[in-house]
Scaffold this active site. Structure first.
Site, PDB file in Angstrom:
ATOM      1  N   CYS A   1       1.108  30.010 -15.495  1.00 19.28           N
ATOM      2  CA  CYS A   1       0.480  30.532 -16.710  1.00 19.28           C
ATOM      3  C   CYS A   1      -0.192  29.446 -17.538  1.00 19.28           C
ATOM      4  O   CYS A   1       0.166  29.230 -18.712  1.00 19.28           O
ATOM      5  CB  CYS A   1       1.520  31.236 -17.560  1.00 19.28           C
ATOM      6  SG  CYS A   1       2.666  32.152 -16.568  1.00 19.28           S
ATOM      7  N   GLU A   2      -1.082  28.705 -16.947  1.00 20.29           N
ATOM      8  CA  GLU A   2      -1.863  27.695 -17.679  1.00 20.29           C
ATOM      9  C   GLU A   2      -3.220  27.613 -17.015  1.00 20.29           C
ATOM     10  O   GLU A   2      -3.301  27.619 -15.782  1.00 20.29           O
ATOM     11  CB  GLU A   2      -1.224  26.299 -17.562  1.00 20.29           C
ATOM     12  CG  GLU A   2       0.132  26.192 -18.152  1.00 20.29           C
ATOM     13  CD  GLU A   2       0.598  24.742 -18.271  1.00 20.29           C
ATOM     14  OE1 GLU A   2      -0.246  23.828 -18.312  1.00 20.29           O
ATOM     15  OE2 GLU A   2       1.814  24.562 -18.328  1.00 20.29           O
TER      16      GLU A   2
ATOM     17  N   TYR B   1       1.419  11.040  -3.493  1.00 22.47           N
ATOM     18  CA  TYR B   1       1.530  11.539  -4.859  1.00 22.47           C
ATOM     19  C   TYR B   1       1.365  13.062  -4.917  1.00 22.47           C
ATOM     20  O   TYR B   1       0.837  13.606  -5.885  1.00 22.47           O
ATOM     21  CB  TYR B   1       0.525  10.823  -5.787  1.00 22.47           C
ATOM     22  CG  TYR B   1       0.623   9.312  -5.657  1.00 22.47           C
ATOM     23  CD1 TYR B   1       1.769   8.655  -6.075  1.00 22.47           C
ATOM     24  CD2 TYR B   1      -0.402   8.562  -5.081  1.00 22.47           C
ATOM     25  CE1 TYR B   1       1.898   7.279  -5.919  1.00 22.47           C
ATOM     26  CE2 TYR B   1      -0.284   7.180  -4.929  1.00 22.47           C
ATOM     27  CZ  TYR B   1       0.866   6.554  -5.355  1.00 22.47           C
ATOM     28  OH  TYR B   1       0.999   5.192  -5.204  1.00 22.47           O
TER      29      TYR B   1
ATOM     30  N   TYR C   1      -5.139  14.441 -13.191  1.00 25.19           N
ATOM     31  CA  TYR C   1      -6.173  13.394 -13.146  1.00 25.19           C
ATOM     32  C   TYR C   1      -7.567  13.963 -12.863  1.00 25.19           C
ATOM     33  O   TYR C   1      -8.467  13.199 -12.490  1.00 25.19           O
ATOM     34  CB  TYR C   1      -5.882  12.391 -12.020  1.00 25.19           C
ATOM     35  CG  TYR C   1      -4.473  11.863 -11.957  1.00 25.19           C
ATOM     36  CD1 TYR C   1      -3.981  10.997 -12.929  1.00 25.19           C
ATOM     37  CD2 TYR C   1      -3.640  12.191 -10.890  1.00 25.19           C
ATOM     38  CE1 TYR C   1      -2.697  10.494 -12.841  1.00 25.19           C
ATOM     39  CE2 TYR C   1      -2.354  11.688 -10.796  1.00 25.19           C
ATOM     40  CZ  TYR C   1      -1.883  10.844 -11.774  1.00 25.19           C
ATOM     41  OH  TYR C   1      -0.609  10.339 -11.676  1.00 25.19           O
TER      42      TYR C   1
ATOM     43  N   PRO D   1       0.825  -1.215   0.000  1.00 26.14           N
ATOM     44  CA  PRO D   1       0.000   0.000   0.000  1.00 26.14           C
ATOM     45  C   PRO D   1       0.855   1.260   0.000  1.00 26.14           C
ATOM     46  O   PRO D   1       1.918   1.309   0.643  1.00 26.14           O
ATOM     47  CB  PRO D   1      -0.787  -0.104   1.312  1.00 26.14           C
ATOM     48  CG  PRO D   1       0.035  -0.972   2.194  1.00 26.14           C
ATOM     49  CD  PRO D   1       0.842  -1.890   1.308  1.00 26.14           C
ATOM     50  N   GLY D   2       0.422   2.252  -0.736  1.00 27.48           N
ATOM     51  CA  GLY D   2       1.090   3.553  -0.738  1.00 27.48           C
ATOM     52  C   GLY D   2       0.105   4.597  -0.253  1.00 27.48           C
ATOM     53  O   GLY D   2       0.150   5.070   0.883  1.00 27.48           O
ATOM     54  N   ARG D   3      -0.849   4.906  -1.119  1.00 30.24           N
ATOM     55  CA  ARG D   3      -1.812   5.971  -0.842  1.00 30.24           C
ATOM     56  C   ARG D   3      -2.519   5.782   0.502  1.00 30.24           C
ATOM     57  O   ARG D   3      -2.723   6.738   1.242  1.00 30.24           O
ATOM     58  CB  ARG D   3      -2.854   5.993  -1.964  1.00 30.24           C
ATOM     59  CG  ARG D   3      -3.787   7.189  -1.921  1.00 30.24           C
ATOM     60  CD  ARG D   3      -4.931   7.019  -2.932  1.00 30.24           C
ATOM     61  NE  ARG D   3      -4.509   6.639  -4.247  1.00 30.24           N
ATOM     62  CZ  ARG D   3      -4.295   7.482  -5.270  1.00 30.24           C
ATOM     63  NH1 ARG D   3      -4.500   8.757  -5.114  1.00 30.24           N
ATOM     64  NH2 ARG D   3      -3.910   7.031  -6.444  1.00 30.24           N
TER      65      ARG D   3
ATOM     66  N   ARG E   1      -1.987  16.658  -9.089  1.00 33.43           N
ATOM     67  CA  ARG E   1      -3.102  15.703  -9.220  1.00 33.43           C
ATOM     68  C   ARG E   1      -4.381  16.317  -9.806  1.00 33.43           C
ATOM     69  O   ARG E   1      -4.998  15.716 -10.689  1.00 33.43           O
ATOM     70  CB  ARG E   1      -3.404  15.010  -7.893  1.00 33.43           C
ATOM     71  CG  ARG E   1      -2.219  14.211  -7.325  1.00 33.43           C
ATOM     72  CD  ARG E   1      -2.624  13.250  -6.212  1.00 33.43           C
ATOM     73  NE  ARG E   1      -3.343  12.109  -6.750  1.00 33.43           N
ATOM     74  CZ  ARG E   1      -4.624  11.931  -6.671  1.00 33.43           C
ATOM     75  NH1 ARG E   1      -5.364  12.798  -6.023  1.00 33.43           N
ATOM     76  NH2 ARG E   1      -5.201  10.893  -7.222  1.00 33.43           N
TER      77      ARG E   1
HETATM   78  N1  LLP Z   1       2.680  -1.364  -6.087  1.00 34.42           N
HETATM   79  C1  LLP Z   1       2.917  -1.029  -7.366  1.00 34.42           C
HETATM   80  C2  LLP Z   1       3.608  -1.987  -8.233  1.00 34.42           C
HETATM   81  C3  LLP Z   1       2.481   0.217  -7.856  1.00 34.42           C
HETATM   82  O1  LLP Z   1       2.715   0.530  -9.132  1.00 34.42           O
HETATM   83  C4  LLP Z   1       1.810   1.119  -7.004  1.00 34.42           C
HETATM   84  C5  LLP Z   1       1.351   2.431  -7.489  1.00 34.42           C
HETATM   85  C6  LLP Z   1       1.604   0.739  -5.655  1.00 34.42           C
HETATM   86  C7  LLP Z   1       2.043  -0.512  -5.245  1.00 34.42           C
HETATM   87  C8  LLP Z   1       0.913   1.615  -4.675  1.00 34.42           C
HETATM   88  O2  LLP Z   1      -0.407   1.867  -5.026  1.00 34.42           O
HETATM   89  P1  LLP Z   1      -1.363   2.653  -4.015  1.00 34.42           P
HETATM   90  O3  LLP Z   1      -1.530   1.778  -2.798  1.00 34.42           O
HETATM   91  O4  LLP Z   1      -0.677   3.917  -3.659  1.00 34.42           O
HETATM   92  O5  LLP Z   1      -2.605   2.856  -4.762  1.00 34.42           O
HETATM   93  N2  LLP Z   1       0.188   9.175  -9.252  1.00 34.42           N
HETATM   94  C9  LLP Z   1      -1.104   8.520  -9.180  1.00 34.42           C
HETATM   95  C10 LLP Z   1      -1.018   7.135  -8.571  1.00 34.42           C
HETATM   96  C11 LLP Z   1      -0.048   6.217  -9.267  1.00 34.42           C
HETATM   97  C12 LLP Z   1       0.072   4.846  -8.660  1.00 34.42           C
HETATM   98  C13 LLP Z   1       1.199   4.097  -9.267  1.00 34.42           C
HETATM   99  N3  LLP Z   1       1.448   2.818  -8.708  1.00 34.42           N
HETATM  100  C14 LLP Z   1      -2.067   9.416  -8.409  1.00 34.42           C
HETATM  101  O6  LLP Z   1      -1.680  10.509  -8.004  1.00 34.42           O
HETATM  102  O7  LLP Z   1      -3.226   9.055  -8.253  1.00 34.42           O
END
Ligand code: LLP
Length: 420
Positions: free
Chosen positions: A343-344, A372, A317, A275-277, A313
């Site tokens: 300027c956009e 992110y 997106y 998990p990241g987000r 973001r």
């Molecule tokens: N594992 C892999 C192989 C990934 O490519 C990613 C995210 C994660 C884990 C973590 O995913 P999460 O739990 O954070 O959803 N920049 C974009 C999001 C790009 C995600 C890329 N990969 C945004 O701002 O929404």
């Protein structure tokens, strides 16, 4: 759990008054809450209970050393996609035995670095990458523990730019080809197949796509075992969504883990999640100051000192982020377009957003930007990268200072024929 809340009309991060931090650090800046990071981490950890879990924080979401260290101190490993990310994870104290290496195009240099460090696992995404890794490992006299990242051809039902598990996406090996590739891996020197991996996308707000993908990978593991492979790990990737105001409430880790248990606990595999987000997204806000309030012919604009280069973001997106003044007000809300100075026209954080009336010089917070946010920022328009600040209880620390203009301009060098 929200660690950014109003107390007597002023927004606090844990026990620290945010406007005081703004006076001290200067705007704009990112602000993270340690308690929020810990709360999110523990939700996942607790949800998996007695299952054999390795939680690898996807550091791409927020690579600040202080953030990685906060999570590493709690026990998190790391999911990395570049040598740079691996170096950041190691520097923050994540042991190599808790680091998994993902990414669609690992280079020889990256493979060499990771193998020398003693990485836990590579998630291999293609046949050519498998051959390359075999060669690198053999030359180093090492064995690479690998999983194949399987593309399960499942629609994650998220934004097209962050959906990764459909057959037309560049990620992973086709699930129908997995068995054959595993047979190949078993024959190659320097390679030890330990499991399967997937990651179907990010900001996923329903369990159903996860379940479809996990069911597919579970039956693949069963088939691979019948073929005689010793499969001991399943890496489920990341992707669990967070509530951005205005969204439906995504499933909780508890519900996610219950489903994982139901679908695959009989495999008795180590379960890896990335998990990241979920860990960092709601743990961060961006604090900015209103520069001007401008009445256009059709709209009223809050022009703030943060811009698309600081948080991309919304323009990239069309992402929704809550925007609230640091000072609470009883006044009736009015409609604003919240925009930055770049300027956009794309430099817009919100359109027709109801916010209580604001004046030039006042502070506001853009919510849920811990993931992110800072990592995707740039110096477009020669705007210095903005500071990052970490709060713990009533203390705060600048964990990445604002660079000077000399720092930025000094990165360029004149070509010899220009400096004569
Ligand atoms: N594992 C892999 C192989 C990934 O490519 C990613 C995210 C994660 C884990 C973590 O995913 P999460 O739990 O954070 O959803 N920049 C974009 C999001 C790009 C995600 C890329 N990969 C945004 O701002 O929404």
């Amino acid at each position: 759990m929200n660690y950014f809340e109003y107390r007597e009309g002023e927004m606090y991060a844990e026990d620290a008054k945010i406007s005081d931090i703004a006076e001290s650090v200067g705007t704009p800046f990112y602000l993270y809450s340690s308690a929020s990071l810990a709360y999110q981490y523990n939700q996942f950890k607790d949800a998996f209970g007695d299952l054999d879990l390795l939680l690898c924080y996807a550091v791409k979401a927020n690579t600040n050393q202080a953030v990685i260290k906060t999570l590493a101190d709690l026990g998190a490993g790391a999911d990395v996609v570049s040598e740079g990310e691996m170096r950041r994870a190691l520097t923050a104290g994540v042991p190599p035995t808790k680091i998994v290496y993902s990414g669609v195009a690992k280079t020889v240099r990256e493979m060499t670095f990771a193998l020398k460090q003693g990485i836990y696992q590579f998630n291999v995404e293609s046949e050519p990458e498998l051959y390359q890794l075999s060669e690198v490992a053999e030359n180093l006299g090492k064995t690479a523990d690998i999983t194949f990242r399987v593309n399960p051809d499942v629609d994650a039902k998220t934004h097209a730019k962050i959906s990764t598990g459909k057959s037309e996406n560049k990620f992973g090996v086709p699930w129908k080809a997995t068995r054959e590739l595993c047979a190949l891996a078993a024959k190659l020197p320097g390679i030890n197949l330990v499991g399967l991996d997937l990651h179907i996308g990010s900001q996923i707000t329903e369990l159903e796509p996860f379940e479809a993908a996990f069911t597919r990978i579970t039956s693949l593991v069963e088939t691979l075992r019948e073929d005689g492979n010793d499969i001991s790990r399943v890496d489920l990737g990341g992707g669990l969504g967070i509530p951005y105001e205005g969204d439906d409430f995504p499933p909780l880790p508890k519900e996610y883990a219950e489903m994982v248990r139901r679908v695959m606990s009989h495999l008795n595999c180590q379960i890896i999640i990335e998990p990241g987000r979920f860990l960092v997204g709601n743990a961060g806000i961006l604090v900015s100051q209103v520069v001007y309030v401008k009445k256009g012919e059709e709209r009223e604009f809050l022009i703030i000192d943060a811009a698309m280069n600081d948080l991309v973001r919304p323009s990239m997106y069309d992402a929704y982020h809550g925007i609230v003044p640091l000072k609470e007000s009883d006044a009736d809300s009015v409609l604003y377009d919240v925009v930055g100075p770049v300027c956009e026209t794309g430099d817009t954080f919100a359109t027709n957003r109801l916010i209580t009336p604001m004046k030039s010089g006042e502070y506001l917070a853009i919510r849920s930007v811990g993931a992110y946010g800072a990592v995707m920022s740039s110096t477009y328009n020669t705007r210095p990268l903005i500071p990052e600040v970490l709060v713990k209880n009533d203390e705060f620390a600048v964990v990445r200072p604002r660079p000077s203009y000399d720092d930025i301009i000094g990165l360029d060098q004149l070509a010899p024929w220009l400096s004569e």
